[in-house]
Motif scaffolding. Structure first.
Motif, PDB file in Angstrom:
ATOM      1  N   GLY A   1       0.787  -1.224   0.000  1.00 50.78           N
ATOM      2  CA  GLY A   1       0.000   0.000   0.000  1.00 50.78           C
ATOM      3  C   GLY A   1       0.817   1.270   0.000  1.00 50.78           C
ATOM      4  N   MET A   2       2.142   1.172  -0.222  1.00 47.29           N
ATOM      5  CA  MET A   2       2.995   2.356  -0.150  1.00 47.29           C
ATOM      6  C   MET A   2       2.624   3.375  -1.212  1.00 47.29           C
ATOM      7  N   TRP A   3       2.350   2.925  -2.441  1.00 45.22           N
ATOM      8  CA  TRP A   3       2.046   3.867  -3.515  1.00 45.22           C
ATOM      9  C   TRP A   3       0.700   4.554  -3.288  1.00 45.22           C
ATOM     10  N   LEU A   4      -0.261   3.829  -2.734  1.00 42.78           N
ATOM     11  CA  LEU A   4      -1.538   4.456  -2.412  1.00 42.78           C
ATOM     12  C   LEU A   4      -1.372   5.508  -1.319  1.00 42.78           C
ATOM     13  N   PHE A   5      -0.546   5.202  -0.323  1.00 34.76           N
ATOM     14  CA  PHE A   5      -0.284   6.183   0.730  1.00 34.76           C
ATOM     15  C   PHE A   5       0.400   7.422   0.163  1.00 34.76           C
ATOM     16  N   LEU A   6       1.411   7.236  -0.683  1.00 34.82           N
ATOM     17  CA  LEU A   6       2.116   8.379  -1.273  1.00 34.82           C
ATOM     18  C   LEU A   6       1.176   9.218  -2.133  1.00 34.82           C
ATOM     19  N   LEU A   7       0.272   8.554  -2.879  1.00 36.46           N
ATOM     20  CA  LEU A   7      -0.699   9.298  -3.677  1.00 36.46           C
ATOM     21  C   LEU A   7      -1.616  10.116  -2.767  1.00 36.46           C
ATOM     22  N   GLY A   8      -2.102   9.493  -1.691  1.00 40.87           N
ATOM     23  CA  GLY A   8      -2.935  10.228  -0.748  1.00 40.87           C
ATOM     24  C   GLY A   8      -2.202  11.383  -0.106  1.00 40.87           C
ATOM     25  N   LEU A   9      -0.941  11.167   0.241  1.00 37.83           N
ATOM     26  CA  LEU A   9      -0.136  12.229   0.856  1.00 37.83           C
ATOM     27  C   LEU A   9       0.105  13.371  -0.121  1.00 37.83           C
ATOM     28  N   LEU A  10       0.355  13.034  -1.385  1.00 45.22           N
ATOM     29  CA  LEU A  10       0.573  14.064  -2.404  1.00 45.22           C
ATOM     30  C   LEU A  10      -0.695  14.896  -2.613  1.00 45.22           C
ATOM     31  N   ILE A  11      -1.844  14.228  -2.707  1.00 41.73           N
ATOM     32  CA  ILE A  11      -3.111  14.946  -2.867  1.00 41.73           C
ATOM     33  C   ILE A  11      -3.381  15.841  -1.661  1.00 41.73           C
ATOM     34  N   LEU A  12      -3.139  15.307  -0.467  1.00 39.02           N
ATOM     35  CA  LEU A  12      -3.370  16.072   0.754  1.00 39.02           C
ATOM     36  C   LEU A  12      -2.459  17.294   0.814  1.00 39.02           C
ATOM     37  N   THR A  13      -1.183  17.111   0.460  1.00 38.10           N
ATOM     38  CA  THR A  13      -0.233  18.228   0.458  1.00 38.10           C
ATOM     39  C   THR A  13      -0.648  19.299  -0.535  1.00 38.10           C
ATOM     40  N   ALA A  14      -1.118  18.878  -1.708  1.00 38.98           N
ATOM     41  CA  ALA A  14      -1.555  19.835  -2.725  1.00 38.98           C
ATOM     42  C   ALA A  14      -2.757  20.636  -2.247  1.00 38.98           C
ATOM     43  N   PHE A  15      -3.733  19.971  -1.614  1.00 47.21           N
ATOM     44  CA  PHE A  15      -4.920  20.668  -1.124  1.00 47.21           C
ATOM     45  C   PHE A  15      -4.571  21.661  -0.020  1.00 47.21           C
ATOM     46  N   MET A  16      -3.546  21.346   0.763  1.00 47.51           N
ATOM     47  CA  MET A  16      -3.157  22.243   1.843  1.00 47.51           C
ATOM     48  C   MET A  16      -2.514  23.534   1.331  1.00 47.51           C
ATOM     49  N   GLN A  17      -2.175  23.581   0.036  1.00 45.14           N
ATOM     50  CA  GLN A  17      -1.567  24.786  -0.536  1.00 45.14           C
ATOM     51  C   GLN A  17      -2.596  25.697  -1.199  1.00 45.14           C
ATOM     52  N   ILE A  18      -3.863  25.286  -1.206  1.00 47.43           N
ATOM     53  CA  ILE A  18      -4.889  26.094  -1.874  1.00 47.43           C
ATOM     54  C   ILE A  18      -5.124  27.390  -1.085  1.00 47.43           C
ATOM     55  N   PRO A  19      -5.000  28.546  -1.737  1.00 47.30           N
ATOM     56  CA  PRO A  19      -5.227  29.817  -1.027  1.00 47.30           C
ATOM     57  C   PRO A  19      -6.638  29.909  -0.465  1.00 47.30           C
ATOM     58  N   TYR A  20      -6.760  30.552   0.685  1.00 41.74           N
ATOM     59  CA  TYR A  20      -8.023  30.819   1.378  1.00 41.74           C
ATOM     60  C   TYR A  20      -8.656  29.564   1.997  1.00 41.74           C
TER      61      TYR A  20
END
Length: 393
Positions: free
Chosen positions: A342-361
Motif C-alpha cells: 500500500g505504499m504507492w496508495l499512501f504516497l498518492l494520498g499524501l501528495l493529494i493532501l499536500t496539494a490541497f493544503m496549498q490552496i489559497p483561502y
C-alpha cells in the motif's frame, strides 16, 4: 470509566516512542551529540541479514549486507555494504560507499556518496558531495547549501542550493536553482540544462550540454540582515518533499511493525465520519486545557508532560492517517490493487493532501479538517470497541 485493554496501551506507548525518536532525530540533524553517547551500532563485513534492518547510535557502521529496507539514524553513519532494498538514513555525517539496490533517502549536515544507488536518490543536507566513483541509476533530487557532483546520474538531476558545482555525467536533463552554478571540465549533460539564478552559470569550454540551455533570471538574495522572511520556490518545494519523506518513514516503520494499524485507524473516517470529526475537534480543544490544569499542581506535572507528548504526536500522525484514508478510498473507487504493502496508495494520498493544503483561502479550513479527522480516528482506534455485554443495560 473506560476499560482500555493493555494491548492498546502498549501499542500507543510504543508508537509514541517511535515517532518521538524519529522527530528528535530530525531536530538533532546538524548538531553534535553531547554527554553520554549511544554505543556503536555495527554490522560486520561478510555478514548478511534479512531486512528490514534498523540501526541507531552515535556511530553507525554497516559493513555487511542487508536484504531489505534499511533504516539508519545517528551522528556519524557509514554504509560500506550492499543494501538489497531502500536505504533511509538521517544523521550529522552520512557516508555511502556500498551498493544500494533501491532508493536512497538521506538527510543530514554532510552527505557523501562514493557508492552506487541503483534507483532514485533524495538528498537534503548542508553539504552534498557525490564523488567521481558514485553512480545514481535513475534520478537525483537534492536540496542544500553546497552541492558538488562528480559522478554519474543515469537520468535527470533536479534540485536547489546556494552553490552548485557540476563535474560529472548526467544522462538526460538538469534542472537547477542556485546562487552560483559552475560547469567544470568533466561536466556533460546529455539533455537540456534549465536553471534559475541571479547570474549566468560559469561554463568551462570543455563542459558539454547536448541540448538547449535555458536561464531564468532571479533577483539576487538580499543580505541576511535585510532579507524579508520568505522562502524561494526551490526551498518551499524541498521543504514539502522533506515533510513527505518524514511522513513516509514513519508510515513505513509502523507498517512493518504493525501491518494493520494504519488501515484500522483510517477506517473510522469512512465508517463514522461525523463521529470521528467530532471526537477529533473535542480532543483538539479539551486536551490543551487539561494539560494546563493538571500542570498547575506539582503532582500533575508528569501526567501533563505525558499527555502533551501524546497530543503532539497525534497532531503529527493525523496527516498520515488521512493520507492513508484518501489512498484507500481511491483504490476502492477506481478498483486499484494494493501493491508494495500500500505504499504507492499512501504516497498518492499524501501528495493529494499536500496539494490541497496549498490552496489559497481554503488551506486553514483543510488543515483543521485533517487534524479533526486524524486525531479523531487515532482516539477511536486506541479505545476498545464496546462488547455486547458492555452495551446492554
Amino acid at each position: 470509566m473506560l476499560n482500555i485493554r493493555p494491548k492498546h496501551v502498549s501499542w500507543s506507548t510504543a508508537l509514541i516512542v517511535l515517532v518521538l525518536g524519529l522527530m528528535m532525530t530530525n531536530l538533532s540533524l546538524g548538531e553534535s551529540i553531547r554527554g553520554n553517547q549511544t554505543p556503536l551500532s555495527m554490522l560486520e563485513a561478510g555478514t548478511t541479514v534479512d531486512g528490514p534492518g534498523f540501526f541507531g547510535g552515535s556511530t553507525v557502521r554497516i559493513d555487511g549486507n542487508v536484504d531489505g529496507t534499511t533504516f539508519a539514524f545517528g551522528q556519524n553513519i557509514t554504509v560500506n555494504g550492499d543494501i538489497n532494498g531502500d536505504l533511509i538514513v538521517a544523521g550529522q555525517t552520512l557516508t555511502i560507499n556500498g551498493k544500494i539496490n533501491g532508493n536512497i533517502y538521506g538527510a543530514g549536515q554532510t552527505v557523501t556518496i562514493r557508492g552506487q544507488g541503483m534507483r532514485d536518490a533524495f538528498l537534503g543536507a548542508q553539504d552534498i558531495n557525490l564523488s567521481k566513483d558514485s553512480l545514481i541509476g535513475r534520478d537525483l533530487f537534492f536540496g542544500g547549501q553546497t552541492f558538488i557532483f562528480e559522478g554519474v546520474v543515469t537520468r535527470d538531476l533536479q534540485g536547489g542550493a546556494m552553490d552548485v558545482d557540476l563535474n560529472g555525467q548526467i544522462g538526460r536533463n538538469a534542472q537547477l536553482e542556485a546562487e552560483n552554478i559552475r560547469l567544470m571540465d568533466n561536466a556533460a549533460i546529455n539533455g537540456d540544462l534549465f536553471y534559475t539564478s541571479a547570474r549566468e552559470a560559469l561554463q568551462s569550454p570543455a563542459a558539454k550540454v547536448a541540448g538547449r540551455t535555458d536561464w531564468e533570471y532571479r533577483e539576487p538574495e538580499a543580505p541576511a540582515q535585510m532579507r524579508p522572511h520568505r522562502l524561494t520556490r526551490a526551498s518551499t518545494y524541498w521543504g514539502m518533499l522533506i515533510n513527505m519523506a518524514g511522513a513516509l518513514i514513519i508510515w513505513l516503520a509502523v507498517k512493518l511493525w504493525l501491518p494493520e494499524y494504519w488501515s484500522k485507524a483510517s477506517s473510522h473516517i469512512s465508517e463514522t465520519p461525523l463521529k470521528t470529526l467530532g471526537v477529533g475537534a473535542l480532543a483538539l480543544i479539551v486536551v490543551p486545557i487539561f494539560v494546563v490544569l493538571v500542570m498547575i499542581t506539582v503532582i500533575g506535572i508528569p501526567l501533563g508532560v505525558i499527555t502533551g507528548l501524546i497530543y503532539g504526536v497525534s497532531l503529527y500522525l493525523s496527516k498520515i492517517v488521512v493520507a492513508v484514508f484518501i489512498g484507500s478510498w481511491l483504490s476502492k473507487q477506481l478498483g486499484w490493487p494494493e501493491i508494495h504493502k500500500g505504499m504507492w496508495l499512501f504516497l498518492l494520498g499524501l501528495l493529494i493532501l499536500t496539494a490541497f493544503m496549498q490552496i489559497p483561502y481554503l488551506s486553514l479550513l483543510i488543515r483543521l479538517l485533517v487534524v479533526f479527522a486524524g486525531i479523531g480516528a487515532l482516539v477511536l482506534s486506541w479505545l476498545p470497541k464496546p462488547s455486547v455485554k458492555q452495551m446492554s443495560f
